[in-house]
Write an enzyme that holds these catalytic residues in place. Structure first.
Site, PDB file in Angstrom:
ATOM      1  N   ASP A  46       0.857  -1.191   0.000  1.00  0.00           N
ATOM      2  CA  ASP A  46       0.000   0.000   0.000  1.00  0.00           C
ATOM      3  C   ASP A  46       0.893   1.242   0.000  1.00  0.00           C
ATOM      4  O   ASP A  46       1.598   1.507   0.965  1.00  0.00           O
ATOM      5  CB  ASP A  46      -0.889  -0.004   1.256  1.00  0.00           C
ATOM      6  CG  ASP A  46      -1.863   1.168   1.246  1.00  0.00           C
ATOM      7  OD1 ASP A  46      -2.967   1.030   0.692  1.00  0.00           O
ATOM      8  OD2 ASP A  46      -1.495   2.245   1.776  1.00  0.00           O
ATOM      9  N   TYR A  51       3.267   9.794  -0.733  1.00  0.00           N
ATOM     10  CA  TYR A  51       4.341   9.218   0.097  1.00  0.00           C
ATOM     11  C   TYR A  51       5.721   9.433  -0.530  1.00  0.00           C
ATOM     12  O   TYR A  51       6.736   9.281   0.141  1.00  0.00           O
ATOM     13  CB  TYR A  51       4.137   7.707   0.341  1.00  0.00           C
ATOM     14  CG  TYR A  51       2.848   7.316   1.039  1.00  0.00           C
ATOM     15  CD1 TYR A  51       2.012   8.261   1.618  1.00  0.00           C
ATOM     16  CD2 TYR A  51       2.462   5.972   1.121  1.00  0.00           C
ATOM     17  CE1 TYR A  51       0.825   7.888   2.240  1.00  0.00           C
ATOM     18  CE2 TYR A  51       1.280   5.601   1.752  1.00  0.00           C
ATOM     19  CZ  TYR A  51       0.465   6.566   2.300  1.00  0.00           C
ATOM     20  OH  TYR A  51      -0.707   6.187   2.912  1.00  0.00           O
ATOM     21  N   LYS A  76      -2.652   5.864  -4.574  1.00  0.00           N
ATOM     22  CA  LYS A  76      -3.768   6.783  -4.277  1.00  0.00           C
ATOM     23  C   LYS A  76      -3.607   8.126  -4.982  1.00  0.00           C
ATOM     24  O   LYS A  76      -2.482   8.601  -5.174  1.00  0.00           O
ATOM     25  CB  LYS A  76      -3.858   7.021  -2.761  1.00  0.00           C
ATOM     26  CG  LYS A  76      -3.758   5.741  -1.938  1.00  0.00           C
ATOM     27  CD  LYS A  76      -3.976   5.965  -0.450  1.00  0.00           C
ATOM     28  CE  LYS A  76      -3.638   4.697   0.330  1.00  0.00           C
ATOM     29  NZ  LYS A  76      -2.252   4.617   0.765  1.00  0.00           N
ATOM     30  N   HIS A 109      -7.676   9.554  -2.143  1.00  0.00           N
ATOM     31  CA  HIS A 109      -6.992   9.503  -0.841  1.00  0.00           C
ATOM     32  C   HIS A 109      -7.794  10.164   0.289  1.00  0.00           C
ATOM     33  O   HIS A 109      -7.888   9.618   1.381  1.00  0.00           O
ATOM     34  CB  HIS A 109      -5.614  10.156  -1.002  1.00  0.00           C
ATOM     35  CG  HIS A 109      -4.602   9.714  -0.002  1.00  0.00           C
ATOM     36  ND1 HIS A 109      -3.268   9.609  -0.278  1.00  0.00           N
ATOM     37  CD2 HIS A 109      -4.731   9.353   1.297  1.00  0.00           C
ATOM     38  CE1 HIS A 109      -2.606   9.189   0.789  1.00  0.00           C
ATOM     39  NE2 HIS A 109      -3.472   9.036   1.758  1.00  0.00           N
TER      40      HIS A 109
HETATM   41  P1  NAD Z   1       0.743   1.739  11.974  1.00  0.00           P
HETATM   42  O1  NAD Z   1      -0.389   1.654  12.941  1.00  0.00           O
HETATM   43  O2  NAD Z   1       1.009   0.632  11.030  1.00  0.00           O
HETATM   44  O3  NAD Z   1       1.988   2.069  12.873  1.00  0.00           O
HETATM   45  C1  NAD Z   1       3.295   2.026  12.376  1.00  0.00           C
HETATM   46  C2  NAD Z   1       4.245   2.108  13.567  1.00  0.00           C
HETATM   47  O4  NAD Z   1       3.960   1.031  14.469  1.00  0.00           O
HETATM   48  C3  NAD Z   1       5.684   1.890  13.119  1.00  0.00           C
HETATM   49  O5  NAD Z   1       6.283   3.101  12.778  1.00  0.00           O
HETATM   50  C4  NAD Z   1       6.301   1.253  14.323  1.00  0.00           C
HETATM   51  O6  NAD Z   1       6.742   2.276  15.193  1.00  0.00           O
HETATM   52  C5  NAD Z   1       5.163   0.539  14.984  1.00  0.00           C
HETATM   53  N1  NAD Z   1       5.215  -0.931  14.750  1.00  0.00           N
HETATM   54  C6  NAD Z   1       5.042  -1.600  13.593  1.00  0.00           C
HETATM   55  N2  NAD Z   1       5.127  -2.922  13.793  1.00  0.00           N
HETATM   56  C7  NAD Z   1       5.362  -3.093  15.112  1.00  0.00           C
HETATM   57  C8  NAD Z   1       5.542  -4.233  15.923  1.00  0.00           C
HETATM   58  N3  NAD Z   1       5.480  -5.463  15.436  1.00  0.00           N
HETATM   59  N4  NAD Z   1       5.771  -4.025  17.255  1.00  0.00           N
HETATM   60  C9  NAD Z   1       5.818  -2.790  17.759  1.00  0.00           C
HETATM   61  N5  NAD Z   1       5.630  -1.673  17.041  1.00  0.00           N
HETATM   62  C10 NAD Z   1       5.427  -1.819  15.726  1.00  0.00           C
HETATM   63  O7  NAD Z   1       0.548   3.126  11.203  1.00  0.00           O
HETATM   64  P2  NAD Z   1       0.645   3.639   9.707  1.00  0.00           P
HETATM   65  O8  NAD Z   1       1.960   3.396   9.098  1.00  0.00           O
HETATM   66  O9  NAD Z   1       0.162   5.037   9.740  1.00  0.00           O
HETATM   67  O10 NAD Z   1      -0.472   2.762   8.960  1.00  0.00           O
HETATM   68  C11 NAD Z   1      -0.179   1.633   8.138  1.00  0.00           C
HETATM   69  C12 NAD Z   1      -0.339   1.982   6.685  1.00  0.00           C
HETATM   70  O11 NAD Z   1      -1.633   2.543   6.448  1.00  0.00           O
HETATM   71  C13 NAD Z   1       0.601   3.052   6.172  1.00  0.00           C
HETATM   72  O12 NAD Z   1       1.936   2.622   5.998  1.00  0.00           O
HETATM   73  C14 NAD Z   1      -0.098   3.451   4.899  1.00  0.00           C
HETATM   74  O13 NAD Z   1       0.121   2.480   3.894  1.00  0.00           O
HETATM   75  C15 NAD Z   1      -1.551   3.433   5.349  1.00  0.00           C
HETATM   76  N6  NAD Z   1      -2.028   4.776   5.759  1.00  0.00           N
HETATM   77  C16 NAD Z   1      -3.014   5.348   5.020  1.00  0.00           C
HETATM   78  C17 NAD Z   1      -3.490   6.609   5.345  1.00  0.00           C
HETATM   79  C18 NAD Z   1      -4.586   7.204   4.520  1.00  0.00           C
HETATM   80  O14 NAD Z   1      -4.901   8.387   4.700  1.00  0.00           O
HETATM   81  N7  NAD Z   1      -5.186   6.461   3.628  1.00  0.00           N
HETATM   82  C19 NAD Z   1      -2.974   7.314   6.437  1.00  0.00           C
HETATM   83  C20 NAD Z   1      -1.976   6.694   7.193  1.00  0.00           C
HETATM   84  C21 NAD Z   1      -1.520   5.425   6.846  1.00  0.00           C
END
Ligand code: NAD
Length: 279
Positions: A46, A51, A76, A109
């Site tokens: 994704d 990004y 997106k 998005h």
């Molecule tokens: P997330 O909830 O996946 O959190 C990521 C953070 O969690 C990492 O930086 C790390 O610090 C921690 N983490 C990851 N794996 C872990 C583990 N096993 N143990 C402990 N900590 C851990 O947040 P995100 O990155 O914002 O969301 C995931 C994906 O969603 C993004 O990469 C993106 O592709 C998507 N996203 C979309 C939008 C949108 O507006 N559509 C906005 C934000 C994110």
């Protein structure tokens, strides 16, 4: 490691229920991180134009040796590309960077309601699917009034709505609407973006301990059992591996219900931007 199940979308295409999200993965690290994810068994990525790392995703796809039909790639449409023929130009740029002739899923998005052009954006994204530039189409960060408006205007229901969703912020109005309209929910920020003490919360810590898993794995398992599609982000190989290793156990109904009860229905669990504020 058990393999990732597929979810069938309302257009009959299938999507791996768990993938790798690359928000905030630095462009210079993206090729390595995505290649590592592929090595570990991820097949769903994704990304988004905003990004800034679609080229890294494309480089990893090209050097992976994986067949195109083994992969599921989402990108997106950014907020300043909704008007006129901009969506066509924007997907063209994304496809060039990804090195692909079509993506698997293309999303609007954010609805950017103050600009009032999300219906037009959706009409144009429907055309992109008709032109064969994306297999499936959906939206992100759309609230129920936005969803109702785009469906009423076009008769086309998005395959997914990608929204902030984690135990403290469960967005039930949107998930109920989605269930009633055969729209799949993709949970972004599934781990709360690390912005609150999710992993210490009693129901999560207890479920993790009961199954000999980590709290992150318990939370991801909750999303999967709720039927949500997830793509947690990390740039650390051991966490990428941990986040994929969630198909060999099952939370009990009571464990799921205890995590359900963590929701803050007043919205106070939200950790990122509200769709009405992003324009
Ligand atoms: P997330 O909830 O996946 O959190 C990521 C953070 O969690 C990492 O930086 C790390 O610090 C921690 N983490 C990851 N794996 C872990 C583990 N096993 N143990 C402990 N900590 C851990 O947040 P995100 O990155 O914002 O969301 C995931 C994906 O969603 C993004 O990469 C993106 O592709 C998507 N996203 C979309 C939008 C949108 O507006 N559509 C906005 C934000 C994110």
């Amino acid at each position: 490691m058990a393999s990732t199940p597929a979810v069938t979308l309302n257009d009959r295409n299938t999507i791996p229920q768990l993938g790798y999200g690359v928000f905030k993965v630095p462009p210079a690290d993206t090729e390595r991180a995505v290649l590592e994810a592929f090595e570990l068994g991820y097949r769903h990525i994704d990304t988004a134009a905003i990004y800034g790392n679609e080229e890294g995703v494309g480089a990893a796809i090209a050097s992976s040796g994986l067949a195109r039909d083994e992969l599921f790639i989402t990108t997106k449409l950014w907020n300043d590309r909704h008007d006129g023929e901009e969506p066509r130009a924007a997907i063209g740029e994304s496809l060039d960077k990804l090195g692909l002739d079509k993506v698997d899923l293309y999303l609007v998005h954010w609805p950017t309601p103050a600009r009032d052009n999300y219906v037009h954006a959706w009409e144009k994204v429907i055309e992109l699917r008709e032109a064969g530039l994306t297999r499936s189409i959906g939206v992100s960060n759309h609230l129920v009034p936005h969803l109702e408006r785009i469906v009423a205007a076009t008769g086309v229901t998005p395959a997914v709505n990608q929204i902030e969703l984690h135990p403290a912020y469960q967005q039930r109005e949107i998930t109920d609407w989605a269930a009633a309209h055969d729209v799949r929910i993709e949970s972004w920020g599934p781990l709360g973006q690390g912005k609150y003490d999710l992993f210490e919360a009693g129901p999560i810590a207890a479920a993790a301990e009961a199954h000999g898993k980590t709290p992150a794995q318990a939370v991801l398992r909750w999303h999967l059992q709720k039927g949500f599609i997830v793509f947690p982000k990390s740039v650390r190989r051991e966490r990428l591996q941990e986040n994929l290793d969630v198909f060999d156990f099952e939370l009990t109904e009571a464990e799921v219900a205890a995590i359900d009860d963590m929701d803050q229905p007043d919205g106070s669990g939200r950790v990122s931007a509200h769709p009405d504020e992003v324009n």
